[in-house]
Design an enzyme around this catalytic site. Structure first.
Site, PDB file in Angstrom:
ATOM      1  N   ASP A 277       0.834  -1.202   0.000  1.00 41.00           N
ATOM      2  CA  ASP A 277       0.000   0.000   0.000  1.00 41.00           C
ATOM      3  C   ASP A 277       0.864   1.246   0.000  1.00 41.00           C
ATOM      4  O   ASP A 277       0.567   2.227  -0.664  1.00 41.00           O
ATOM      5  CB  ASP A 277      -0.949  -0.007   1.210  1.00 41.00           C
ATOM      6  CG  ASP A 277      -0.222  -0.137   2.534  1.00 41.00           C
ATOM      7  OD1 ASP A 277       0.902  -0.673   2.556  1.00 41.00           O
ATOM      8  OD2 ASP A 277      -0.772   0.286   3.569  1.00 41.00           O
TER       9      ASP A 277
ATOM     10  N   ARG B 212       5.243   4.356   6.208  1.00 41.49           N
ATOM     11  CA  ARG B 212       4.781   4.243   7.595  1.00 41.49           C
ATOM     12  C   ARG B 212       4.858   2.780   8.050  1.00 41.49           C
ATOM     13  O   ARG B 212       5.249   1.905   7.272  1.00 41.49           O
ATOM     14  CB  ARG B 212       3.356   4.799   7.727  1.00 41.49           C
ATOM     15  CG  ARG B 212       2.310   3.982   7.006  1.00 41.49           C
ATOM     16  CD  ARG B 212       0.935   4.618   7.170  1.00 41.49           C
ATOM     17  NE  ARG B 212      -0.075   3.874   6.443  1.00 41.49           N
ATOM     18  CZ  ARG B 212      -1.022   4.443   5.715  1.00 41.49           C
ATOM     19  NH1 ARG B 212      -1.078   5.758   5.584  1.00 41.49           N
ATOM     20  NH2 ARG B 212      -1.922   3.701   5.110  1.00 41.49           N
TER      21      ARG B 212
ATOM     22  N   GLU C   1       3.396   0.156   7.938  1.00 36.88           N
ATOM     23  CA  GLU C   1       2.387  -0.640   7.265  1.00 36.88           C
ATOM     24  C   GLU C   1       3.099  -1.445   6.157  1.00 36.88           C
ATOM     25  O   GLU C   1       3.526  -2.543   6.389  1.00 36.88           O
ATOM     26  CB  GLU C   1       1.270   0.267   6.719  1.00 36.88           C
ATOM     27  CG  GLU C   1       0.037  -0.538   6.383  1.00 36.88           C
ATOM     28  CD  GLU C   1      -1.284   0.191   6.675  1.00 36.88           C
ATOM     29  OE1 GLU C   1      -1.290   1.285   7.222  1.00 36.88           O
ATOM     30  OE2 GLU C   1      -2.334  -0.390   6.336  1.00 36.88           O
TER      31      GLU C   1
ATOM     32  N   ASP D  51      -5.665  -2.636  -2.945  1.00 35.35           N
ATOM     33  CA  ASP D  51      -4.798  -1.696  -3.649  1.00 35.35           C
ATOM     34  C   ASP D  51      -4.221  -2.358  -4.903  1.00 35.35           C
ATOM     35  O   ASP D  51      -4.180  -1.765  -5.981  1.00 35.35           O
ATOM     36  CB  ASP D  51      -3.653  -1.228  -2.731  1.00 35.35           C
ATOM     37  CG  ASP D  51      -4.154  -0.660  -1.408  1.00 35.35           C
ATOM     38  OD1 ASP D  51      -5.089  -1.236  -0.822  1.00 35.35           O
ATOM     39  OD2 ASP D  51      -3.613   0.355  -0.948  1.00 35.35           O
TER      40      ASP D  51
ATOM     41  N   TRP E  92     -11.461  -5.911  -2.231  1.00 36.07           N
ATOM     42  CA  TRP E  92     -10.126  -6.322  -1.779  1.00 36.07           C
ATOM     43  C   TRP E  92      -9.936  -7.799  -2.148  1.00 36.07           C
ATOM     44  O   TRP E  92      -9.033  -8.144  -2.915  1.00 36.07           O
ATOM     45  CB  TRP E  92      -9.986  -6.092  -0.265  1.00 36.07           C
ATOM     46  CG  TRP E  92      -9.478  -4.726   0.060  1.00 36.07           C
ATOM     47  CD1 TRP E  92      -8.250  -4.417   0.578  1.00 36.07           C
ATOM     48  CD2 TRP E  92     -10.158  -3.461  -0.129  1.00 36.07           C
ATOM     49  NE1 TRP E  92      -8.134  -3.049   0.715  1.00 36.07           N
ATOM     50  CE2 TRP E  92      -9.274  -2.443   0.292  1.00 36.07           C
ATOM     51  CE3 TRP E  92     -11.398  -3.091  -0.621  1.00 36.07           C
ATOM     52  CZ2 TRP E  92      -9.609  -1.082   0.236  1.00 36.07           C
ATOM     53  CZ3 TRP E  92     -11.738  -1.742  -0.680  1.00 36.07           C
ATOM     54  CH2 TRP E  92     -10.853  -0.762  -0.254  1.00 36.07           C
TER      55      TRP E  92
ATOM     56  N   GLU F 290      -2.243   9.137  -0.995  1.00 33.33           N
ATOM     57  CA  GLU F 290      -3.319   8.272  -0.492  1.00 33.33           C
ATOM     58  C   GLU F 290      -4.653   9.022  -0.424  1.00 33.33           C
ATOM     59  O   GLU F 290      -5.709   8.456  -0.680  1.00 33.33           O
ATOM     60  CB  GLU F 290      -2.943   7.785   0.916  1.00 33.33           C
ATOM     61  CG  GLU F 290      -3.970   6.909   1.573  1.00 33.33           C
ATOM     62  CD  GLU F 290      -3.489   6.361   2.913  1.00 33.33           C
ATOM     63  OE1 GLU F 290      -2.594   6.973   3.520  1.00 33.33           O
ATOM     64  OE2 GLU F 290      -4.007   5.317   3.340  1.00 33.33           O
TER      65      GLU F 290
ATOM     66  N   HIS G  70       1.114   6.196  -2.502  1.00 32.34           N
ATOM     67  CA  HIS G  70       0.059   5.192  -2.431  1.00 32.34           C
ATOM     68  C   HIS G  70      -0.520   5.093  -3.836  1.00 32.34           C
ATOM     69  O   HIS G  70      -1.215   5.994  -4.279  1.00 32.34           O
ATOM     70  CB  HIS G  70      -1.018   5.736  -1.486  1.00 32.34           C
ATOM     71  CG  HIS G  70      -1.436   4.805  -0.408  1.00 32.34           C
ATOM     72  ND1 HIS G  70      -0.687   4.602   0.712  1.00 32.34           N
ATOM     73  CD2 HIS G  70      -2.556   4.040  -0.259  1.00 32.34           C
ATOM     74  CE1 HIS G  70      -1.333   3.756   1.508  1.00 32.34           C
ATOM     75  NE2 HIS G  70      -2.462   3.385   0.927  1.00 32.34           N
TER      76      HIS G  70
END
Ligand code: BGC
Length: 859
Positions: free
Chosen positions: A454, A458, A460, A467, A532, A739, A760
């Site tokens: 993604d 950060r 993540e 995505d 997703w 993002e 993103h």
């Protein structure tokens, strides 16, 4: 006429080739009247083709892709060369084109895994060194090293790095699927004594990773395993691999993790440790770690590497006094630097993406990720260092400690991503659109590090399925990502729930953590959200469309089917419900402060359910499966259910969101397209021409408009300026895709740091539309691999020209459009083996055969 390019399993110079592999070739042909009558290929063990092992002879066939290697007696772990020629009429045999090398796979992983970690290392992320010396008594003909790790590793043979792969073995569901890397080390090993040196770090396997903040996601101990096959001049061979002679020691990398960065203490270096003759002091024997060799497979290609190197653009002095390096481009990788410091001198770098409102460094959106690199000098002259086991997402670097005078030449940003050939180029007369496409490409580079992530900055950086699904077609235009996605889909299928549920993130490091952590997402559900989870169906189908590869559908078929069956199990009428849904994630029509857009979750589930079952029907048909009809019926039934629920008597939609209309149109769920399209235009007008869509609606917005007779509105939307719009971020100076539409607001303030990535790729998915409609490079509904190209002749939005090209599996397609008064001038290149249709306002204007063409279309 010649064969210009060969690819095996859609890769150039691949590894891990087996008799199940298939190859294809591009024919460079200036004489388009020659018709291919056959192909011939040879396999040799040498580049000069003196030692030919296989000659297919002329095979009467027009095939240029999907040619099987099953007849070739390939031996495991050997380097071979392939060359191809074609027979045409008129013309005869073309002669052979340029050869390509490849390395075959190891059949079974036998070598043990050795861990350098002792008990006390479970909670640490320090790297370890491992080494072993060995003797070679005969003359060497070739040596191929296969290596892998639980963690991240680097290897040296006699002091030389064996490869330029970064972050190997990459990120997979390690206990189910682990890849080994192949390196040709023939020129590194020597007759006599040799040394193999290894450095292993924590990586995704053991370091803190994932937004749950947990460490040891796959295990507490790193490990390394290798097998090197040495072939001797006398025809014999030997395998040298991990064994109990490997000795271990602490490495100068005293800390390294994906999010937090690396601490390197050059004072702990042990010169010569990876060479013969080094004297081991306080080294200890490696321990065997139980790990299954059955899950170890060859990495075929798409290795992560330093693909580009960028210099510092400017050294900034921030208002608060900080010294900041600006590389001018948001990117993913690490900083390599050259430093000359006294003993104990320290270097400290912190990487970040944007400056704050006051032009100082902004770290808040990194959340807990430190992105910090610390280096301690040992004080014996100049050293060059780049981190070994981590990567950062950044444009800027705050230098808080630096010995001596700082100069820009001491730093280089190493851009790391999975190696993929660049296939799509686009340019037009609007520089903002060009920058948007460039930003999309940079967000792809920034997030295609072994798995589609993604974001890269950060805490993540995980493989969010939604995505990837949204972006897949755009990615396929920009770079050859067949192998990249194929490999990730293996993990998707392996991590799928027993009942077909698809994890939100792949590799799935959250599903078994439900009892361990209190996290809203984990407690509400870690798998199976509409749009997703549909990655399971949409991505294999997209790959099939771009590369014409049936084997990807074959390989993923059970996984695709299982996902549709999951939705059937949880069906409630035309829709399905299951725990946490993301809806139209981060849409601007959300309630204040919410991430969930206004389009009802059930509508998104319902639309995607119908769409996935439609693709499933097509896939079943391609593979000749009997279920094809069942999925066609399912799709029809769901589409009908969708209409009953969401379409009013007059044909309009009863859900008044942009995304609801976009899905209905793009997924072909409505009968009165005109009415729904009018509804969408009205909603756009209500927003003063701005989009307010999220992850689900945005990628298809322009498609929905142009596909329902509103090409002008699609151009207008794309070219819209001001917040929110695609060009708003471009005009705000973005160098990657954000993002959030309001990542940085017009007043300079920012969206909440909790979720504000500036890299993103999701909204960059509009690039697919740009290639198809402005670039003019699409393909007809039933075409795969661009064998029937659709050239859109329209050039709207006041553009005066566009240039687009795409390196398809048949060769390069190029379309140049130019406005000439009331006409559009077209210059087109159609590769050998394909045909094209030029269309304008939905009507076919002319059919084109392979070759170069010039024409004008009256407007
Ligand atoms: C990620 C998204 C992802 C989403 C799911 C975020 O944290 O960055 O891109 O798809 O969660 O809701």
């Amino acid at each position: 006429m010649k064969t210009d390019l060969i690819y095996i399993d859609y890769l150039q110079y691949p590894h891990g080739v087996t008799c199940a592999s298939q190859f294809g070739f591009v024919v460079e042909n200036e004489n388009y009247d020659c018709i291919q009558k056959g192909y011939r290929f040879q396999i040799a063990s040498d580049l000069e083709f003196e030692c030919i092992l296989y000659d297919s002879g002329v095979v009467p066939s027009v095939k240029r892709t999907g040619v099987s290697l099953s007849e070739v007696p390939l031996r495991e772990l050997k380097k071979y060369y392939i060359r191809v020629g074609i027979k045409t009429e008129p013309g005869g045999f073309s002669g052979f084109g340029k050869p390509m090398g490849f390395i075959t796979a190891k059949e079974k992983w036998m070598a043990p895994f050795l861990t350098p970690d002792t008990k006390k290392e479970d909670e640490k992320s320090a790297a370890k060194l491992m080494r072993m010396e060995f003797d070679i008594e005969k003359d060497i003909e070739s040596a191929i090293l296969c290596s892998t790790a639980l963690g991240i590793y680097h290897t040296w043979v006699n002091g030389t790095r064996t490869h330029d792969y970064e972050l190997a073995p990459g990120f997979t569901s390690y206990h189910k699927h682990l890849l080994y890397q192949t390196s040709d080390v023939t020129n590194m090993v020597q007759k006599g004594r040799n040394c193999i040196g290894v450095m292993v770090g924590a990586g995704w396997y053991k370091g803190e990773f994932g937004f749950l903040g947990l460490r040891n996601n796959f295990g507490c101990k790193t490990a390394f395993s290798c097998e090197m096959e040495v072939c001797y001049a006398d025809g014999t061979s030997e395998i040298i691999g991990t064994n109990k002679e490997f000795q271990c020691c602490d490495a100068p990398v005293v800390f390294s993790e994906i999010y937090d960065g690396e601490i390197y203490d050059a004072r702990l270096e042990q010169p010569g440790w990876n060479k013969v003759g080094f004297v081991e002091r306080n080294w200890y024997a490696a321990q065997t770690l139980e790990a299954s060799g059955d899950v170890v497979l060859a990495q075929k290609g798409s290795y992560m590497k330093v693909m580009e190197r960028l210099s510092v653009k400017e050294i900034l002095r921030a208002p608060n006094g900080d010294i900041i390096l600006d590389f001018g481009q948001n990117l993913t990788g690490f900083v390599e630097f050259r430093v000359k410091g006294k003993q104990n001198a320290k270097v400290e770098l912190r990487c970040f993406e944007v400056l704050d409102q006051k032009q100082n460094a902004y770290f808040d959106n990194l959340r807990k990720a430190k992105q910090k690199v610390v280096y301690y000098c040992k004080g014996d002259g100049e050293a060059v260092y780049a981190p070994y086991f981590t990567f950062q997402g950044f444009r800027y670097v705050l230098v808080s400690d630096w010995p001596g005078e700082l100069d820009a030449e001491s730093f280089v940003a190493c851009v790391v991503y999975s190696q993929m050939e660049h296939t799509g180029y686009f340019e037009c007369s609007n520089n903002d659109i060009n920058q948007l496409v460039k930003n999309t490409l940079w967000s792809m580079k920034g997030n295609f590090l072994d798995v589609p992530t993604d974001c890269p900055q950060r805490n993540e950086r995980v493989g969010w399925t939604g995505d990837a699904q949204i972006f897949c077609a755009t990615a396929c235009y920009l770079m050859n990502c067949h192998e990249f996605f194929r490999k990730w889909l293996v993990d998707l299928a392996l991590d799928q729930e027993q009942d077909g549920g698809v994890p939100h993130i792949v590799p799935d490091i959250i599903s078994d953590k439900v009892r361990l952590v209190e996290d809203w997402l984990v407690s509400r559900g870690t798998h199976s959200a509409a749009a997703w989870a549909d990655a399971a169906v949409i991505i294999p189908w997209t790959l099939y469309c771009f590369y014409g590869d049936k084997s990807i559908l074959e390989a993923q078929y059970e996984s695709m089917k299982a996902w549709v069956s999951f939705m059937e199990t949880h069906r409630e009428g035309h829709t399905w419900c299951y725990r946490l849904q993301f809806g139209d994630w981060v849409a601007l029509d959300a309630e204040q402060g919410s991430y969930f857009g206004a389009t009802p979750e059930e509508l998104v589930s319902s639309a995607y359910f119908a769409y996935s079952s439609r693709l499933m029907a097509k896939a079943a048909q391609v593979l000749g499966r009997k279920e094809a009809q069942k999925y066609t019926d399912l799709n029809e039934e769901l589409a009908k259910g969708f209409r009953n629920k969401y379409i009013n008597g007059d044909g309009s939609m009863n859900v008044k969101t942009q995304t609801a209309h976009i899905l209905a149109l793009h997924f072909g769920l409505v009968e009165d397209r005109e009415k729904v399209a009018d509804g969408l235009i009205e909603l756009l007008e209500k927003e003063n021409g701005h989009l307010v869509t999220g992850f689900v609606g945005t990628p298809y917005f322009c498609h929905a408009l142009s596909g329902s007779g509103h090409m002008d509105a699609a151009y207008e939307l794309l070219l819209k300026e001001g917040y929110p719009s695609w060009l708003y971020q471009v005009q705000s100076g973005a160098t990657t895709i954000w993002e959030h539409w309001d990542g940085v607001r017009p007043d300079g303030s920012m969206w909440s740091p909790e979720m504000n990535s500036f890299n993103h790729y999701a909204y960059g998915a509009v690039t697919e539309w740009i290639f198809k409609q402005i670039g003019g490079i699409g393909q007809s509904e039933d075409s795969v691999g661009f064998e029937n190209i659709l050239i859109e002749a329209e050039l709207g939005g006041g553009l005066s020209y566009s240039h687009a090209s795409y390196a398809s599996i048949y060769g390069e397609i190029a379309v140049h459009k130019k406005r000439i008064g009331n006409a559009i001038g077209l210059e087109v290149r159609i590769p050998y083996g394909t045909t094209a249709e030029v269309v304008y306002k939905g009507k076919m204007i002319v059919q084109l055969l392979p070759g170069k063409h010039q024409l004008e279309v009256a407007t």
